[in-house]
Design a protein around this motif. Structure first.
Motif, mmCIF file in Angstrom:
data_model
loop_
_atom_site.group_PDB
_atom_site.id
_atom_site.type_symbol
_atom_site.label_atom_id
_atom_site.label_comp_id
_atom_site.label_asym_id
_atom_site.label_seq_id
_atom_site.Cartn_x
_atom_site.Cartn_y
_atom_site.Cartn_z
ATOM 1 N N ASN A 19 1.552 6.239 -9.825
ATOM 2 C CA ASN A 19 2.750 6.741 -9.161
ATOM 3 C C ASN A 19 2.443 7.398 -7.805
ATOM 4 O OD1 ASN A 19 5.571 7.344 -9.071
ATOM 5 N ND2 ASN A 19 5.112 9.444 -9.705
ATOM 6 N N ARG A 20 1.877 6.603 -6.903
ATOM 7 C CA ARG A 20 1.726 7.033 -5.503
ATOM 8 C C ARG A 20 2.319 5.944 -4.607
ATOM 9 N NH1 ARG A 20 -3.787 8.095 -3.262
ATOM 10 N NH2 ARG A 20 -2.705 9.475 -1.800
ATOM 11 N N PRO A 21 3.607 5.665 -4.744
ATOM 12 C CA PRO A 21 4.174 4.534 -4.008
ATOM 13 C C PRO A 21 4.024 4.666 -2.501
ATOM 14 C CG PRO A 21 5.907 5.905 -4.949
ATOM 15 C CD PRO A 21 4.616 6.351 -5.567
ATOM 16 N N GLU A 22 3.994 5.914 -1.989
ATOM 17 C CA GLU A 22 3.836 6.101 -0.540
ATOM 18 C C GLU A 22 2.459 5.640 -0.065
ATOM 19 O OE1 GLU A 22 1.838 9.517 -2.430
ATOM 20 O OE2 GLU A 22 3.704 8.415 -2.798
ATOM 21 N N ALA A 23 1.489 5.557 -0.986
ATOM 22 C CA ALA A 23 0.141 5.096 -0.664
ATOM 23 C C ALA A 23 -0.174 3.794 -1.398
ATOM 24 C CB ALA A 23 -0.882 6.167 -1.037
ATOM 25 N N ARG A 24 0.869 3.064 -1.766
ATOM 26 C CA ARG A 24 0.725 1.821 -2.527
ATOM 27 C C ARG A 24 -0.128 2.036 -3.773
ATOM 28 N NH1 ARG A 24 0.760 -3.353 1.631
ATOM 29 N NH2 ARG A 24 2.517 -2.627 2.888
ATOM 30 N N ASN A 25 0.023 3.206 -4.355
ATOM 31 C CA ASN A 25 -0.621 3.558 -5.624
ATOM 32 C C ASN A 25 -2.147 3.531 -5.559
ATOM 33 O OD1 ASN A 25 2.005 3.767 -6.775
ATOM 34 N ND2 ASN A 25 2.016 1.557 -7.083
ATOM 35 N N ALA A 26 -2.695 3.769 -4.367
ATOM 36 C CA ALA A 26 -4.145 3.865 -4.238
ATOM 37 C C ALA A 26 -4.655 4.980 -5.131
ATOM 38 C CB ALA A 26 -4.527 4.125 -2.779
ATOM 39 N N MET A 27 -5.787 4.724 -5.776
ATOM 40 C CA MET A 27 -6.297 5.610 -6.816
ATOM 41 C C MET A 27 -7.147 6.734 -6.241
ATOM 42 S SD MET A 27 -5.280 4.374 -9.845
ATOM 43 C CE MET A 27 -6.470 4.761 -11.134
ATOM 44 N N THR A 28 -6.846 7.951 -6.666
ATOM 45 C CA THR A 28 -7.727 9.079 -6.420
ATOM 46 C C THR A 28 -8.667 9.211 -7.617
ATOM 47 O OG1 THR A 28 -6.262 10.662 -7.498
ATOM 48 C CG2 THR A 28 -5.901 10.262 -5.134
ATOM 49 N N PHE A 29 -9.692 10.048 -7.468
ATOM 50 C CA PHE A 29 -10.613 10.243 -8.582
ATOM 51 C C PHE A 29 -9.899 10.839 -9.786
ATOM 52 C CE2 PHE A 29 -14.184 10.699 -5.249
ATOM 53 C CZ PHE A 29 -14.283 9.316 -5.157
ATOM 54 N N GLU A 30 -8.931 11.732 -9.544
ATOM 55 C CA GLU A 30 -8.180 12.311 -10.654
ATOM 56 C C GLU A 30 -7.347 11.246 -11.359
ATOM 57 O OE1 GLU A 30 -4.787 15.659 -11.705
ATOM 58 O OE2 GLU A 30 -5.825 15.778 -9.785
ATOM 59 N N MET A 31 -6.818 10.283 -10.621
ATOM 60 C CA MET A 31 -6.035 9.216 -11.240
ATOM 61 C C MET A 31 -6.913 8.358 -12.149
ATOM 62 S SD MET A 31 -3.623 8.181 -7.998
ATOM 63 C CE MET A 31 -2.743 6.825 -8.809
ATOM 64 N N TYR A 32 -8.134 8.079 -11.712
ATOM 65 C CA TYR A 32 -9.050 7.351 -12.592
ATOM 66 C C TYR A 32 -9.305 8.138 -13.872
ATOM 67 C CZ TYR A 32 -10.346 3.748 -9.150
ATOM 68 O OH TYR A 32 -10.341 2.681 -8.279
ATOM 69 N N GLY A 55 2.447 -0.316 -11.632
ATOM 70 C CA GLY A 55 2.513 0.502 -10.429
ATOM 71 C C GLY A 55 3.951 0.808 -10.057
ATOM 72 N N ALA A 56 4.172 1.970 -9.455
ATOM 73 C CA ALA A 56 5.520 2.379 -9.048
ATOM 74 C C ALA A 56 5.848 1.827 -7.670
ATOM 75 C CB ALA A 56 5.617 3.904 -9.030
ATOM 76 N N GLY A 57 7.135 1.630 -7.419
ATOM 77 C CA GLY A 57 7.608 1.336 -6.076
ATOM 78 C C GLY A 57 7.845 -0.116 -5.725
ATOM 79 N N GLY A 58 7.285 -1.055 -6.493
ATOM 80 C CA GLY A 58 7.544 -2.467 -6.253
ATOM 81 C C GLY A 58 6.729 -3.094 -5.138
ATOM 82 N N ARG A 59 5.907 -2.319 -4.442
ATOM 83 C CA ARG A 59 5.100 -2.883 -3.358
ATOM 84 C C ARG A 59 3.672 -3.174 -3.780
ATOM 85 N NH1 ARG A 59 5.068 1.153 1.333
ATOM 86 N NH2 ARG A 59 4.082 -0.583 2.441
ATOM 87 N N ALA A 60 3.203 -2.459 -4.789
ATOM 88 C CA ALA A 60 1.813 -2.621 -5.203
ATOM 89 C C ALA A 60 1.632 -2.215 -6.650
ATOM 90 C CB ALA A 60 0.887 -1.789 -4.315
ATOM 91 N N PHE A 61 0.714 -2.891 -7.323
ATOM 92 C CA PHE A 61 0.214 -2.447 -8.622
ATOM 93 C C PHE A 61 -0.721 -1.267 -8.361
ATOM 94 C CE2 PHE A 61 -3.182 -2.929 -11.912
ATOM 95 C CZ PHE A 61 -2.421 -2.642 -13.025
ATOM 96 N N VAL A 62 -1.844 -1.539 -7.760
ATOM 97 C CA VAL A 62 -2.756 -0.514 -7.247
ATOM 98 C C VAL A 62 -3.457 -1.106 -6.038
ATOM 99 C CG1 VAL A 62 -4.908 0.768 -7.660
ATOM 100 C CG2 VAL A 62 -3.151 0.679 -9.437
ATOM 101 N N ALA A 63 -3.403 -0.410 -4.910
ATOM 102 C CA ALA A 63 -4.023 -0.893 -3.679
ATOM 103 C C ALA A 63 -5.417 -0.284 -3.528
ATOM 104 C CB ALA A 63 -3.155 -0.555 -2.473
ATOM 105 N N CYS A 107 -2.281 -6.221 -5.560
ATOM 106 C CA CYS A 107 -3.262 -5.770 -6.545
ATOM 107 C C CYS A 107 -4.622 -5.935 -5.868
ATOM 108 C CB CYS A 107 -3.144 -6.617 -7.805
ATOM 109 S SG CYS A 107 -4.247 -6.134 -9.141
ATOM 110 N N VAL A 108 -5.170 -4.827 -5.392
ATOM 111 C CA VAL A 108 -6.267 -4.888 -4.430
ATOM 112 C C VAL A 108 -7.453 -4.060 -4.917
ATOM 113 C CG1 VAL A 108 -6.925 -4.457 -2.020
ATOM 114 C CG2 VAL A 108 -4.584 -5.136 -2.569
ATOM 115 N N GLY A 109 -8.664 -4.549 -4.662
ATOM 116 C CA GLY A 109 -9.875 -3.774 -4.883
ATOM 117 C C GLY A 109 -9.964 -3.205 -6.284
ATOM 118 N N GLY A 110 -10.011 -1.875 -6.368
ATOM 119 C CA GLY A 110 -10.073 -1.227 -7.665
ATOM 120 C C GLY A 110 -8.892 -1.562 -8.548
ATOM 121 N N GLY A 111 -7.746 -1.854 -7.945
ATOM 122 C CA GLY A 111 -6.582 -2.263 -8.720
ATOM 123 C C GLY A 111 -6.818 -3.587 -9.418
#
Length: 254
Positions: A19-32, A55-63, A107-111
């Motif tokens: 749930n970080r749609p403003e950042a295309r749900n890019a993962m922080t260490f806490e999210m992992y 992923g939230a927002g419809g733009r990305a699963f996880v970027a 759905c990018v990289g770590g996503g």
């Protein structure tokens, strides 16, 4: 920060939303870390039958991983980071119950690493898949993450994706077998898929996951304990009688 990974029990599924749609749900260490906690939750709760990732927002699963997390990294920091990702993805891949990834957008990289750990994946027509590190950060992947990509896409496609930093669209992902379906109405498709999984025989589902895990180890597989557990279960005995009597079965997972 606690709102960046949302968890909710719906029916007999644990739903996890990045749930970080403003950042295309890019993962922080806490999210992992929160994802690892969700894996433990679904495995230790006998009521839950499946883990659903979205992923939230419809733009990305996880970027991927939030790039700001990499500032000031040394080589040793890189080793520690990849080891931590291996731990989280290893925990996700080891979940004993079916894991479903519902992918809308990038759905990018770590996503993509996360999605590769799911047992079943569906996507929207706008979903896409890439690890463009040869064009963006110039970092690399652990051998474990690379192996998961190879299992999901095949070695030639994985090599071309990584070396040329190319994107795989939804149609190619479907043709490759990575996606089970590409849905016009992703919400409806997802709910139908979740219901099919939740209504299935949990010990059968576990046995398939467990034997696939053993096959991936590259060692000779002794599956006698798995087969014994399933054929000796109350569920199997009840299902045989129910099939012969033409009566419905309620799966208990025991």
């Amino acid at each position: 920060m606690s709102d960046e990974v949302l968890t909710e029990i719906v029916g007999r599924s644990l739903r996890v939303t990045f749930n970080r749609p403003e950042a295309r749900n890019a993962m922080t260490f806490e999210m992992y870390q929160r994802l690892g906690e969700a894996c433990a939750q679904v495995d230790t709760d006998p009521y839950l039958r499946t883990l659903v990732l979205r992923g939230a927002g419809g733009r990305a699963f996880v970027a991927g991983t939030d790039i700001a997390q990499f500032r000031g990294f040394s080589g040793d920091d890189g080793v520690a980071y990849e080891q931590r990702i291996d731990e989280v993805l290893g925990a996700l891949a080891a979940v004993t119950k079916p894991v479903i990834a519902v992918i809308d957008g990038h759905c990018v990289g770590g996503g993509l690493g996360i999605a590769c750990c799911a047992d079943v994946r569906i996507g929207s027509a706008t979903s896409s898949f890439s690890v463009p590190i040869a064009r963006t950060l110039g970092n690399t992947l652990s051998a474990n993450t690379l192996q998961r990509l190879v299992r999901a896409f095949g070695e030639p496609r994985t090599a071309s994706m990584l070396i040329t930093a190319r994107k795989v669209d939804a149609e190619e992902a479907l043709l490759s077998g990575f996606l089970t379906s590409v849905a016009e109405d992703l919400d409806t498709e997802a709910e139908g898929l979740i219901e099919r999984v939740v209504s299935g025989a949990p010990l059968t589902q576990w046995s398939i996951k467990e034997n696939l895990r053993r096959l991936h180890s590259g060692e000779d597989v002794d599956d006698s304990d798995v087969i014994k557990a399933v054929y000796g279960s109350r569920d199997f005995a009840t299902a045989v009688e129910g099939f012969l009597a033409k009566t419905p079965v309620e799966w208990l997972g025991e």
